[in-house]
Design a protein around this motif. Structure first.
Motif, PDB file in Angstrom:
ATOM      1  N   VAL A  75       0.852  -1.183   0.000  1.00  0.00           N
ATOM      2  CA  VAL A  75       0.000   0.000   0.000  1.00  0.00           C
ATOM      3  C   VAL A  75       0.890   1.236   0.000  1.00  0.00           C
ATOM      4  O   VAL A  75       1.781   1.380   0.838  1.00  0.00           O
ATOM      5  N   VAL A  76       0.659   2.122  -0.953  1.00  0.00           N
ATOM      6  CA  VAL A  76       1.448   3.353  -1.081  1.00  0.00           C
ATOM      7  C   VAL A  76       0.502   4.543  -0.976  1.00  0.00           C
ATOM      8  O   VAL A  76      -0.470   4.642  -1.739  1.00  0.00           O
ATOM      9  N   TRP A  89      -2.621   3.693  -3.134  1.00  0.00           N
ATOM     10  CA  TRP A  89      -2.460   2.709  -4.202  1.00  0.00           C
ATOM     11  C   TRP A  89      -2.342   1.323  -3.567  1.00  0.00           C
ATOM     12  O   TRP A  89      -1.481   1.093  -2.725  1.00  0.00           O
ATOM     13  N   VAL A  90      -3.224   0.419  -3.988  1.00  0.00           N
ATOM     14  CA  VAL A  90      -3.412  -0.872  -3.336  1.00  0.00           C
ATOM     15  C   VAL A  90      -3.141  -1.997  -4.336  1.00  0.00           C
ATOM     16  O   VAL A  90      -3.637  -1.948  -5.471  1.00  0.00           O
ATOM     17  N   PRO A  91      -2.366  -3.021  -3.971  1.00  0.00           N
ATOM     18  CA  PRO A  91      -2.138  -4.154  -4.883  1.00  0.00           C
ATOM     19  C   PRO A  91      -3.440  -4.853  -5.254  1.00  0.00           C
ATOM     20  O   PRO A  91      -4.396  -4.903  -4.462  1.00  0.00           O
ATOM     21  N   GLY A  92      -3.477  -5.420  -6.442  1.00  0.00           N
ATOM     22  CA  GLY A  92      -4.694  -6.041  -6.953  1.00  0.00           C
ATOM     23  C   GLY A  92      -5.216  -7.193  -6.117  1.00  0.00           C
ATOM     24  O   GLY A  92      -6.414  -7.473  -6.136  1.00  0.00           O
ATOM     25  N   GLY A  93      -4.340  -7.876  -5.389  1.00  0.00           N
ATOM     26  CA  GLY A  93      -4.793  -9.007  -4.589  1.00  0.00           C
ATOM     27  C   GLY A  93      -5.071  -8.676  -3.141  1.00  0.00           C
ATOM     28  O   GLY A  93      -5.415  -9.569  -2.350  1.00  0.00           O
ATOM     29  N   ALA A  94      -4.955  -7.404  -2.749  1.00  0.00           N
ATOM     30  CA  ALA A  94      -5.079  -7.025  -1.341  1.00  0.00           C
ATOM     31  C   ALA A  94      -6.524  -7.060  -0.864  1.00  0.00           C
ATOM     32  O   ALA A  94      -7.447  -6.697  -1.589  1.00  0.00           O
ATOM     33  N   ARG A  95      -6.697  -7.470   0.378  1.00  0.00           N
ATOM     34  CA  ARG A  95      -8.004  -7.448   1.027  1.00  0.00           C
ATOM     35  C   ARG A  95      -8.125  -6.178   1.865  1.00  0.00           C
ATOM     36  O   ARG A  95      -7.130  -5.604   2.295  1.00  0.00           O
ATOM     37  N   TYR A  96      -9.363  -5.782   2.120  1.00  0.00           N
ATOM     38  CA  TYR A  96      -9.565  -4.605   2.970  1.00  0.00           C
ATOM     39  C   TYR A  96      -8.920  -4.800   4.336  1.00  0.00           C
ATOM     40  O   TYR A  96      -8.399  -3.855   4.927  1.00  0.00           O
ATOM     41  N   VAL A 144     -10.072   6.024  -7.661  1.00  0.00           N
ATOM     42  CA  VAL A 144      -9.581   7.174  -8.433  1.00  0.00           C
ATOM     43  C   VAL A 144      -8.446   6.767  -9.370  1.00  0.00           C
ATOM     44  O   VAL A 144      -7.779   7.626  -9.960  1.00  0.00           O
ATOM     45  N   GLY A 145      -8.241   5.472  -9.532  1.00  0.00           N
ATOM     46  CA  GLY A 145      -7.217   5.009 -10.461  1.00  0.00           C
ATOM     47  C   GLY A 145      -7.263   3.505 -10.610  1.00  0.00           C
ATOM     48  O   GLY A 145      -7.562   2.792  -9.639  1.00  0.00           O
ATOM     49  N   LEU A 146      -7.020   3.026 -11.816  1.00  0.00           N
ATOM     50  CA  LEU A 146      -6.985   1.586 -12.098  1.00  0.00           C
ATOM     51  C   LEU A 146      -5.779   1.278 -12.974  1.00  0.00           C
ATOM     52  O   LEU A 146      -5.492   2.000 -13.931  1.00  0.00           O
ATOM     53  N   GLU A 147      -5.099   0.191 -12.629  1.00  0.00           N
ATOM     54  CA  GLU A 147      -4.099  -0.380 -13.517  1.00  0.00           C
ATOM     55  C   GLU A 147      -4.487  -1.822 -13.755  1.00  0.00           C
ATOM     56  O   GLU A 147      -4.694  -2.574 -12.796  1.00  0.00           O
ATOM     57  N   LEU A 148      -4.640  -2.208 -15.001  1.00  0.00           N
ATOM     58  CA  LEU A 148      -5.063  -3.575 -15.305  1.00  0.00           C
ATOM     59  C   LEU A 148      -4.350  -4.114 -16.528  1.00  0.00           C
ATOM     60  O   LEU A 148      -3.928  -3.364 -17.409  1.00  0.00           O
ATOM     61  N   VAL A 149      -4.224  -5.428 -16.556  1.00  0.00           N
ATOM     62  CA  VAL A 149      -3.642  -6.117 -17.697  1.00  0.00           C
ATOM     63  C   VAL A 149      -4.765  -6.494 -18.639  1.00  0.00           C
ATOM     64  O   VAL A 149      -5.674  -7.245 -18.282  1.00  0.00           O
ATOM     65  N   ARG A 150      -4.705  -5.951 -19.848  1.00  0.00           N
ATOM     66  CA  ARG A 150      -5.716  -6.182 -20.869  1.00  0.00           C
ATOM     67  C   ARG A 150      -5.519  -7.554 -21.510  1.00  0.00           C
ATOM     68  O   ARG A 150      -4.515  -8.230 -21.268  1.00  0.00           O
ATOM     69  N   ARG A 180      -3.359  -2.980  -9.773  1.00  0.00           N
ATOM     70  CA  ARG A 180      -3.233  -1.939  -8.763  1.00  0.00           C
ATOM     71  C   ARG A 180      -4.453  -1.038  -8.861  1.00  0.00           C
ATOM     72  O   ARG A 180      -4.962  -0.786  -9.960  1.00  0.00           O
ATOM     73  N   ILE A 181      -4.912  -0.569  -7.709  1.00  0.00           N
ATOM     74  CA  ILE A 181      -6.114   0.247  -7.681  1.00  0.00           C
ATOM     75  C   ILE A 181      -5.892   1.418  -6.732  1.00  0.00           C
ATOM     76  O   ILE A 181      -5.338   1.258  -5.640  1.00  0.00           O
ATOM     77  N   GLY A 182      -6.278   2.611  -7.169  1.00  0.00           N
ATOM     78  CA  GLY A 182      -6.131   3.812  -6.355  1.00  0.00           C
ATOM     79  C   GLY A 182      -7.420   4.149  -5.644  1.00  0.00           C
ATOM     80  O   GLY A 182      -8.486   4.210  -6.275  1.00  0.00           O
ATOM     81  N   LEU A 183      -7.359   4.361  -4.330  1.00  0.00           N
ATOM     82  CA  LEU A 183      -8.525   4.691  -3.519  1.00  0.00           C
ATOM     83  C   LEU A 183      -8.348   6.062  -2.883  1.00  0.00           C
ATOM     84  O   LEU A 183      -7.301   6.359  -2.322  1.00  0.00           O
ATOM     85  N   ARG A 184      -9.386   6.872  -2.948  1.00  0.00           N
ATOM     86  CA  ARG A 184      -9.361   8.168  -2.282  1.00  0.00           C
ATOM     87  C   ARG A 184      -9.468   7.949  -0.772  1.00  0.00           C
ATOM     88  O   ARG A 184     -10.347   7.239  -0.296  1.00  0.00           O
ATOM     89  N   TYR A 185      -8.560   8.560  -0.013  1.00  0.00           N
ATOM     90  CA  TYR A 185      -8.660   8.470   1.443  1.00  0.00           C
ATOM     91  C   TYR A 185      -8.815   9.851   2.052  1.00  0.00           C
ATOM     92  O   TYR A 185      -8.616  10.880   1.384  1.00  0.00           O
ATOM     93  N   GLN A 186      -9.190   9.880   3.323  1.00  0.00           N
ATOM     94  CA  GLN A 186      -9.494  11.112   4.038  1.00  0.00           C
ATOM     95  C   GLN A 186      -8.960  10.996   5.464  1.00  0.00           C
ATOM     96  O   GLN A 186      -8.491   9.928   5.858  1.00  0.00           O
TER      97      GLN A 186
END
Length: 429
Positions: A75-76, A89-96, A144-150, A180-186
């Motif tokens: 997590v970055v 920024w969260v790895p694709g396999g990460a759980r909450y 707020v962001g997605l990285e995926l392998v097409r 990888r997936i980007g999540l808005r935090y507060q």
């Protein structure tokens, strides 16, 4: 030269509920992005496998399954320029359950969480999974962001402002494998949970909007004959005083499980004890089996303005629902603009069913429930049991045609296609 995939014969594995046996010939656990790209580009059919918490065959395929638990990453946090939150920024396999402690350690929070923290971030957001609250969007609205392998193995990055972004967030696994997936935090906040019992249907319907708006998150539990409990989760910075009575319901004086007879140790703390956001917004603790552990689930979303009529329609089926039901939960979710989100275009009431593990009988009942809810435009939860077909779903989702075009652009050969997508999206029909 592309890396060789670490593949093994697929385990005789099932989903979490045990009602879906995966048919894949191979299960891959790539240890690098390059290896994942090689697997995807070299497969005729491939699907990503997350926490296995979907109750249908959305992740099923006869060829290749890909699990991302060995893919490196952490997590970055990228703080916003104004210092008020930022992007995680969260790895694709990460759980909450792996992500939220990291955020909490840095004094940060997500706006919402689902009932249980055991699910993957990528899987939950891809299916429009939600928490609750009149002013809270689903988990997908934090993206707020997605990285995926097409399908061709290319890594694609999407962000708000890209023309495909609103269609790609709730993607049902049809566009690629999220790395990888980007999540808005507060900034972090505290929550207290108070449980109330003996709320009547009459009082609920008389003050439905006020009940749902009484706190940050409100869950009404029922067996469709009576309201059994109400869980009120209030931010301590918004509600300094929580009443002993709640619209005529009285406060519980001991920890209370929504499933009678189930141990309360697996629940997050109640009785108004303040705690950090990630220790109160979920119903269940990370280290315990969520809910009952032996169940099936269904959920439908209706526009909030039709909530009372939809509930009345279901109450008329209580004699058929109750023998198969463990509990139902009613929650509200705020509107969003994500093409395949169940809350697309308007605020919704979520009608959730936790069933006994009797799939044949449950599936036989679903058409009657869907018929009762059809006049109110009910959309099913993409990751749970339902029988609604592609034609009806297309009528319920104004941007379904746009999503089909997006799928064909990202995956022209149907690498991510499966029986589930043929039934629900029909992108290749």
């Amino acid at each position: 030269m592309p890396e060789t995939s670490t593949a093994a014969p697929a385990e005789p594995g099932t989903n979490w509920a045990g009602n879906v046996a995966y048919r894949a010939a191979r299960l891959h656990r790539p240890a690098s992005l390059a290896e994942l790209q090689s697997v995807v580009a070299g497969s005729e059919r491939v699907k990503a496998l997350g926490s296995r918490h979907c109750f249908n065959d959305i992740a099923d395929t006869p060829a290749d399954l890909v699990a991302l638990d060995r893919l490196p990453g952490e997590v970055v946090l990228e703080p916003a320029p104004d210092g008020d939150g930022g992007t995680a920024w969260v790895p694709g396999g990460a759980r909450y359950s792996e992500v939220v402690p990291h955020l909490a350690e840095h004094g940060s929070a997500l706006h919402n969480l689902a009932s249980l923290p055991h699910i993957t971030v990528a899987g939950a957001t891809a299916t429009g999974t939600h928490g609750s609250g009149n002013r809270n969007g689903s988990l997908s609205t934090a993206v707020v962001g997605l990285e995926l392998v097409r399908a061709d193995g290319e890594l694609v990055r999407l962000a708000p402002g890209d023309p495909d972004f609103a269609g790609a967030v709730v993607h049902l696994g049809a566009l690629g494998v999220v790395t990888r997936i980007g999540l808005r935090y507060q900034p972090a906040f505290q929550v207290r949970t108070d449980v109330y019992v003996e709320l009547t249907w009459e009082r609920l319907f008389a003050d439905f909007d006020a009940v749902a708006d009484a706190a940050y998150s409100v869950s009404v539990f029922t067996d469709w004959r009576e309201v059994t409990q109400v869980w009120v989760k209030a931010r301590t910075d918004e509600h300094a005083v929580v009443p002993e009575e709640f619209f005529g319901a009285r406060a519980a004086t001991e920890p209370t499980h929504m499933l009678p007879g189930t141990p309360v140790e697996n629940l997050t703390d109640q009785l108004g004890l303040p705690g950090e956001w990630h220790e109160r917004l979920p119903h269940f603790r990370t280290g315990f089996t969520p809910s009952s552990g032996e169940e099936l689930q269904t959920e439908y979303f209706v526009p909030r303005q039709h909530g009372r009529e939809a509930c009345e329609a279901l109450r008329s089926l209580a004699h058929r629902i109750a023998p198969l039901l463990q509990v139902s939960e009613l929650r509200t979710v705020a509107a969003d603009d994500l093409w395949l989100s169940p809350a697309y275009g308007g605020d919704v009431l979520a009608l959730h069913f936790t069933w006994l593990p009797e799939e044949e009988r449950v599936r036989a009942l679903l058409p009657a429930i869907e018929a009762a809810l059809r006049p109110y435009g009910a959309r099913p939860h993409w990751g749970k049991l339902f029988t609604t077909g592609a034609d009806e779903l297309a009528a319920l989702y104004p941007r379904m045609g746009s999503f089909r075009e997006l799928v064909r652009r990202f995956d022209p050969q149907g690498v991510f296609r499966n029986a589930y997508l043929d039934r629900t999206v029909a992108a290749f029909a």
